[in-house]
Design a protein around this motif. Sequence first.
Motif, PDB file in Angstrom:
ATOM      1  N   MET A   1       0.862  -1.185   0.000  1.00  0.00           N
ATOM      2  CA  MET A   1       0.000   0.000   0.000  1.00  0.00           C
ATOM      3  C   MET A   1       0.893   1.228   0.000  1.00  0.00           C
ATOM      4  SD  MET A   1      -3.136  -0.953   2.590  1.00  0.00           S
ATOM      5  CE  MET A   1      -4.298  -2.251   2.205  1.00  0.00           C
ATOM      6  N   PHE A   2       0.342   2.319  -0.455  1.00  0.00           N
ATOM      7  CA  PHE A   2       1.111   3.549  -0.596  1.00  0.00           C
ATOM      8  C   PHE A   2       0.418   4.663   0.176  1.00  0.00           C
ATOM      9  CE2 PHE A   2       3.765   1.820  -3.907  1.00  0.00           C
ATOM     10  CZ  PHE A   2       2.956   0.874  -4.509  1.00  0.00           C
ATOM     11  N   TRP A   3       1.217   5.443   0.866  1.00  0.00           N
ATOM     12  CA  TRP A   3       0.690   6.592   1.605  1.00  0.00           C
ATOM     13  C   TRP A   3       1.177   7.879   0.953  1.00  0.00           C
ATOM     14  CZ3 TRP A   3      -2.914   6.403   5.337  1.00  0.00           C
ATOM     15  CH2 TRP A   3      -3.169   5.158   5.937  1.00  0.00           C
ATOM     16  N   TYR A   4       0.206   8.724   0.634  1.00  0.00           N
ATOM     17  CA  TYR A   4       0.502  10.009   0.017  1.00  0.00           C
ATOM     18  C   TYR A   4       0.050  11.135   0.953  1.00  0.00           C
ATOM     19  CZ  TYR A   4       1.334   7.811  -4.561  1.00  0.00           C
ATOM     20  OH  TYR A   4       1.835   7.067  -5.593  1.00  0.00           O
ATOM     21  N   ARG A   5       0.643  12.282   0.724  1.00  0.00           N
ATOM     22  CA  ARG A   5       0.266  13.481   1.465  1.00  0.00           C
ATOM     23  C   ARG A   5       0.015  14.581   0.453  1.00  0.00           C
ATOM     24  NH1 ARG A   5       4.148  16.033   6.205  1.00  0.00           N
ATOM     25  NH2 ARG A   5       2.794  17.746   6.785  1.00  0.00           N
ATOM     26  N   GLN A   6      -1.000  15.379   0.721  1.00  0.00           N
ATOM     27  CA  GLN A   6      -1.356  16.436  -0.212  1.00  0.00           C
ATOM     28  C   GLN A   6      -1.643  17.712   0.557  1.00  0.00           C
ATOM     29  OE1 GLN A   6      -5.018  15.930  -2.451  1.00  0.00           O
ATOM     30  NE2 GLN A   6      -4.157  16.990  -4.223  1.00  0.00           N
ATOM     31  N   PHE A   7      -0.843  18.735   0.298  1.00  0.00           N
ATOM     32  CA  PHE A   7      -1.105  20.043   0.869  1.00  0.00           C
ATOM     33  C   PHE A   7      -2.116  20.760  -0.028  1.00  0.00           C
ATOM     34  CE2 PHE A   7       1.601  20.022   4.406  1.00  0.00           C
ATOM     35  CZ  PHE A   7       2.764  19.348   4.074  1.00  0.00           C
ATOM     36  N   PRO A   8      -2.816  21.774   0.536  1.00  0.00           N
ATOM     37  CA  PRO A   8      -3.859  22.458  -0.243  1.00  0.00           C
ATOM     38  C   PRO A   8      -3.341  22.959  -1.591  1.00  0.00           C
ATOM     39  CG  PRO A   8      -3.973  23.134   2.044  1.00  0.00           C
ATOM     40  CD  PRO A   8      -2.732  22.287   1.920  1.00  0.00           C
TER      41      PRO A   8
ATOM     42  N   GLU B   1       2.214  21.902  11.558  1.00  0.00           N
ATOM     43  CA  GLU B   1       2.750  21.739  10.200  1.00  0.00           C
ATOM     44  C   GLU B   1       2.466  20.359   9.613  1.00  0.00           C
ATOM     45  OE1 GLU B   1       4.517  22.656  12.860  1.00  0.00           O
ATOM     46  OE2 GLU B   1       6.394  21.539  13.037  1.00  0.00           O
ATOM     47  N   ASP B   2       1.985  19.435  10.460  1.00  0.00           N
ATOM     48  CA  ASP B   2       1.589  18.114   9.961  1.00  0.00           C
ATOM     49  C   ASP B   2       0.164  18.130   9.423  1.00  0.00           C
ATOM     50  OD1 ASP B   2       3.282  16.696  12.808  1.00  0.00           O
ATOM     51  OD2 ASP B   2       4.045  17.004  10.774  1.00  0.00           O
ATOM     52  N   SER B   3      -0.542  19.233   9.620  1.00  0.00           N
ATOM     53  CA  SER B   3      -1.901  19.344   9.096  1.00  0.00           C
ATOM     54  C   SER B   3      -1.861  19.195   7.582  1.00  0.00           C
ATOM     55  CB  SER B   3      -2.509  20.698   9.480  1.00  0.00           C
ATOM     56  OG  SER B   3      -2.592  20.830  10.880  1.00  0.00           O
ATOM     57  N   SER B   4      -2.641  18.274   7.091  1.00  0.00           N
ATOM     58  CA  SER B   4      -2.595  17.980   5.664  1.00  0.00           C
ATOM     59  C   SER B   4      -3.686  16.966   5.321  1.00  0.00           C
ATOM     60  CB  SER B   4      -1.214  17.396   5.308  1.00  0.00           C
ATOM     61  OG  SER B   4      -1.059  17.270   3.919  1.00  0.00           O
TER      62      SER B   4
ATOM     63  N   ARG C   1      -8.393  14.109   6.352  1.00  0.00           N
ATOM     64  CA  ARG C   1      -7.959  15.506   6.540  1.00  0.00           C
ATOM     65  C   ARG C   1      -7.587  15.682   8.005  1.00  0.00           C
ATOM     66  NH1 ARG C   1      -7.674  19.090   3.118  1.00  0.00           N
ATOM     67  NH2 ARG C   1      -9.125  18.072   1.680  1.00  0.00           N
ATOM     68  N   LEU C   2      -6.303  15.896   8.230  1.00  0.00           N
ATOM     69  CA  LEU C   2      -5.800  16.060   9.590  1.00  0.00           C
ATOM     70  C   LEU C   2      -5.563  17.528   9.882  1.00  0.00           C
ATOM     71  CD1 LEU C   2      -4.513  15.087  12.277  1.00  0.00           C
ATOM     72  CD2 LEU C   2      -2.347  14.839  11.031  1.00  0.00           C
TER      73      LEU C   2
END
Lengths: 116, 114
Positions: free
Chosen positions: A33-40, A87-90, A112-113
């Motif tokens: 599985m893959f974990w991605y992060r996306q900022f606004p 700063e981990d909010s994403s 959404r964290l």
Amino acid sequence: GAVVSQHPSRVICKSGTSVKIECRSLDFQATTMFWYRQFPKQSLMLMATSNEGSKATYEQGVEKDKFLINHASLTLSTLTVTSAHPEDSSFYICSARVQGMNSPLHFGNGTRLTVT
Amino acid sequence: AQKITQTQPGMFVQEKEAVTLDCTYDTSDQSYGLFWYKQPSSGEMIFLIYQGSYDEQNATEGRYSLNFQKARKSANLVISASQLGDSAMYFCAMQNTGFQKLVFGTGTRLLVSP
């Protein structure tokens, strides 16, 4: 078919606490599985590759001690954001592939964290 | 290293018209796959279409088609007969065979007007 379920969809936590996000493949087994992060208003950035029964592979610049990944079964991977800070909010989104290198990744609905 | 470039931050199209979203890529590998995903404002990633580097025909899926020009390293998405529900972010992505991870472009926001 090929449903990936992610929970929770939204979470608000206080700075310094840890948050666990679950990613499940509902109708197929996923060894990876893959974990991605996306900022606004930005693209998806791969954080790590989660491998069932072994350690995750982290992308350059991603702190493995901060983003703990556990892939304990063929249908479940978890991402724990430890000692979260604002700063981990994403937006965190997981994905998995049914089979075959060129089959598409199927994505969860994302989490959404918000860290206050 | 793989790189995906989407040069259009935003595109506007009228309902029922066709629109092309551009995507170029860079890779030294011979075998790779190209994908397009749609991301509505709700955040989920919806798979639209796939093109393999060895596929001789351009991929099509309903109103979506992929204009694959291998020599130019481009994989543009064509949406025919646009609908209001097509308004969303669109991401082009590439995967080299042998590596399972998908690398995304910066995306194009499409707005379909009545």
